[in-house]
Design an enzyme around this catalytic site. Sequence first.
Site, mmCIF file in Angstrom:
data_model
loop_
_atom_site.group_PDB
_atom_site.id
_atom_site.type_symbol
_atom_site.label_atom_id
_atom_site.label_comp_id
_atom_site.label_asym_id
_atom_site.label_seq_id
_atom_site.Cartn_x
_atom_site.Cartn_y
_atom_site.Cartn_z
ATOM 1 N N LYS A 34 34.384 -22.575 14.328
ATOM 2 C CA LYS A 34 34.325 -21.293 13.599
ATOM 3 C C LYS A 34 34.187 -20.106 14.536
ATOM 4 O O LYS A 34 34.679 -19.036 14.271
ATOM 5 C CB LYS A 34 33.031 -21.282 12.761
ATOM 6 C CG LYS A 34 33.099 -21.783 11.368
ATOM 7 C CD LYS A 34 31.731 -21.505 10.700
ATOM 8 C CE LYS A 34 31.281 -22.632 9.823
ATOM 9 N NZ LYS A 34 29.972 -23.176 10.129
ATOM 10 N N LYS A 87 36.616 -29.048 20.350
ATOM 11 C CA LYS A 87 36.547 -29.036 18.883
ATOM 12 C C LYS A 87 37.039 -27.694 18.329
ATOM 13 O O LYS A 87 36.778 -26.653 18.924
ATOM 14 C CB LYS A 87 35.068 -29.252 18.498
ATOM 15 C CG LYS A 87 34.785 -29.305 17.025
ATOM 16 C CD LYS A 87 33.287 -29.355 16.752
ATOM 17 C CE LYS A 87 32.670 -27.977 16.715
ATOM 18 N NZ LYS A 87 31.377 -27.885 16.032
ATOM 19 N N LYS A 137 25.132 -24.368 22.453
ATOM 20 C CA LYS A 137 24.851 -23.068 21.834
ATOM 21 C C LYS A 137 23.962 -22.212 22.720
ATOM 22 O O LYS A 137 24.069 -20.995 22.700
ATOM 23 C CB LYS A 137 24.218 -23.248 20.444
ATOM 24 C CG LYS A 137 25.230 -23.688 19.403
ATOM 25 C CD LYS A 137 24.776 -23.329 18.003
ATOM 26 C CE LYS A 137 25.844 -23.669 16.984
ATOM 27 N NZ LYS A 137 25.419 -23.459 15.599
HETATM 28 P P1 TYM Z 1 28.802 -26.606 10.362
HETATM 29 O O1 TYM Z 1 28.561 -25.435 9.469
HETATM 30 O O2 TYM Z 1 29.010 -26.314 11.812
HETATM 31 O O3 TYM Z 1 30.044 -27.428 9.867
HETATM 32 C C1 TYM Z 1 30.149 -27.877 8.532
HETATM 33 C C2 TYM Z 1 30.771 -29.243 8.505
HETATM 34 O O4 TYM Z 1 32.072 -29.205 9.098
HETATM 35 C C3 TYM Z 1 32.175 -30.239 10.088
HETATM 36 N N1 TYM Z 1 33.057 -29.756 11.166
HETATM 37 C C4 TYM Z 1 34.126 -30.422 11.612
HETATM 38 N N2 TYM Z 1 34.673 -31.595 11.260
HETATM 39 C C5 TYM Z 1 35.792 -31.993 11.909
HETATM 40 N N3 TYM Z 1 36.383 -31.262 12.889
HETATM 41 C C6 TYM Z 1 35.876 -30.077 13.274
HETATM 42 N N4 TYM Z 1 36.478 -29.351 14.225
HETATM 43 C C7 TYM Z 1 34.691 -29.598 12.631
HETATM 44 N N5 TYM Z 1 33.935 -28.476 12.766
HETATM 45 C C8 TYM Z 1 32.928 -28.590 11.860
HETATM 46 C C9 TYM Z 1 30.738 -30.438 10.574
HETATM 47 O O5 TYM Z 1 30.584 -31.705 11.179
HETATM 48 C C10 TYM Z 1 29.964 -30.300 9.288
HETATM 49 O O6 TYM Z 1 29.969 -31.513 8.574
HETATM 50 N N6 TYM Z 1 24.262 -28.551 11.098
HETATM 51 C C11 TYM Z 1 25.378 -28.486 10.189
HETATM 52 C C12 TYM Z 1 25.013 -27.975 8.817
HETATM 53 C C13 TYM Z 1 23.878 -28.701 8.162
HETATM 54 C C14 TYM Z 1 23.934 -29.984 7.568
HETATM 55 C C15 TYM Z 1 22.620 -30.223 7.073
HETATM 56 C C16 TYM Z 1 24.957 -30.918 7.413
HETATM 57 C C17 TYM Z 1 22.589 -28.227 8.016
HETATM 58 N N7 TYM Z 1 21.847 -29.143 7.358
HETATM 59 C C18 TYM Z 1 22.311 -31.417 6.424
HETATM 60 C C19 TYM Z 1 24.635 -32.114 6.755
HETATM 61 C C20 TYM Z 1 23.335 -32.355 6.263
HETATM 62 C C21 TYM Z 1 26.431 -27.561 10.773
HETATM 63 O O7 TYM Z 1 26.149 -26.733 11.591
HETATM 64 O O8 TYM Z 1 27.651 -27.693 10.191
#
Ligand code: TYM
Length: 335
Positions: A200, A197, A115
């Site tokens: 978004k 990957k 990032k």
């Molecule tokens: P975020 O918002 O980027 O993504 C949300 C969830 O989607 C999963 N994910 C994927 N899984 C499979 N293939 C992909 N291409 C893919 N892209 C995203 C992510 O692994 C995630 O589970 N830091 C976290 C948000 C967060 C969080 C937490 C999660 C903040 N606090 C506490 C769990 C517990 C994040 O940026 O997810």
Amino acid sequence: MFKDKKVVFSGVQPSGVLTLGNYLGAIKNFAAFSDEYKCYYCVVDEHAITVRQNPAELRRRTYETLALYIACGLDPEKNTLFVQSHVSAHAELGWILDCYTMFGELSRMTQFKDKSQKNADNINAGLFTYPALMAADILLYQTELVPVGVDQKQHLELARNVAERFNSVYSDTFVVPEPYIPTETAKIMSLAEPSKKMSKSDENENAVIRILDPRDVIIKKFKRAVTDSGCEVRRAEGKEGISNLMSIYSAFTGKSDDEITSEFDGRGYGDFKLAVGEVCADALAPVQAEFARLTSDKAYLESIMAHGAEDAARSAARTMSKVRRKIGFIEPKRV
Ligand code: TYM
């Protein structure tokens, strides 16, 4: 009522239109825990501002992410659905855990490296300490299990280390959480560059299936998906594009790799891509319909947020009180 239930916590950032990766890697799996666990699913808006956001868009996407949680099958009666900034204990514990998280640990986080490359003009302190806030999200609720995609595994390991460190300094305070990472859909890859990957924030719209993409767009994007020069639908090294499509097809149909290979034997990639697009569009259609219904009812979403925040805050307060006492902070007395 939930006293004996173990806790599940997960979060999604309202930082863009959610993708098939978010759906298959995380959200689709959330509902399965609702009966057995006490579940907290959070829209992590405080995490989203580590990258500059347009305020109106952030607000809209926060509502939308909550609506998607519900549209994807999370019953607000059975799950605590809330917005991170509505429960101030997240920021509070986040600061405290900053003081128990090492500079070296944070420097090793691959997501920070990625990032900061992508946002070279805004490498702020929050982007760096983000995993400590994520640890706070999880540890506040004495979480046992965290369903996430594989890209969050390193952050989860850090949360475990921080919990263990705090516990060893002050005696048991936090439950040490375990990740729950699905096997087949832990990492859905970009349709344009299958070694990357699906993300978004990808600028190439053809690389990403959005949960809210219309049927014809979904089918068109799958038709354009980058594959290889062969014609056999088979999981193998060098066939990352096809392997990714097989994971997606399998997630929607429940079919094994062997079943998929024999179903498309002699039929070529074109037929396969169309079939993947169709099962995906079929599965997302009811989610999209429910999403449309929910987003037209802002008052309902606001009442879910309010109830969720109240419930989460109550539980977070118990952990905060314990943490304050252990550290040596004076518990504030009511006047
Ligand atoms: P975020 O918002 O980027 O993504 C949300 C969830 O989607 C999963 N994910 C994927 N899984 C499979 N293939 C992909 N291409 C893919 N892209 C995203 C992510 O692994 C995630 O589970 N830091 C976290 C948000 C967060 C969080 C937490 C999660 C903040 N606090 C506490 C769990 C517990 C994040 O940026 O997810």
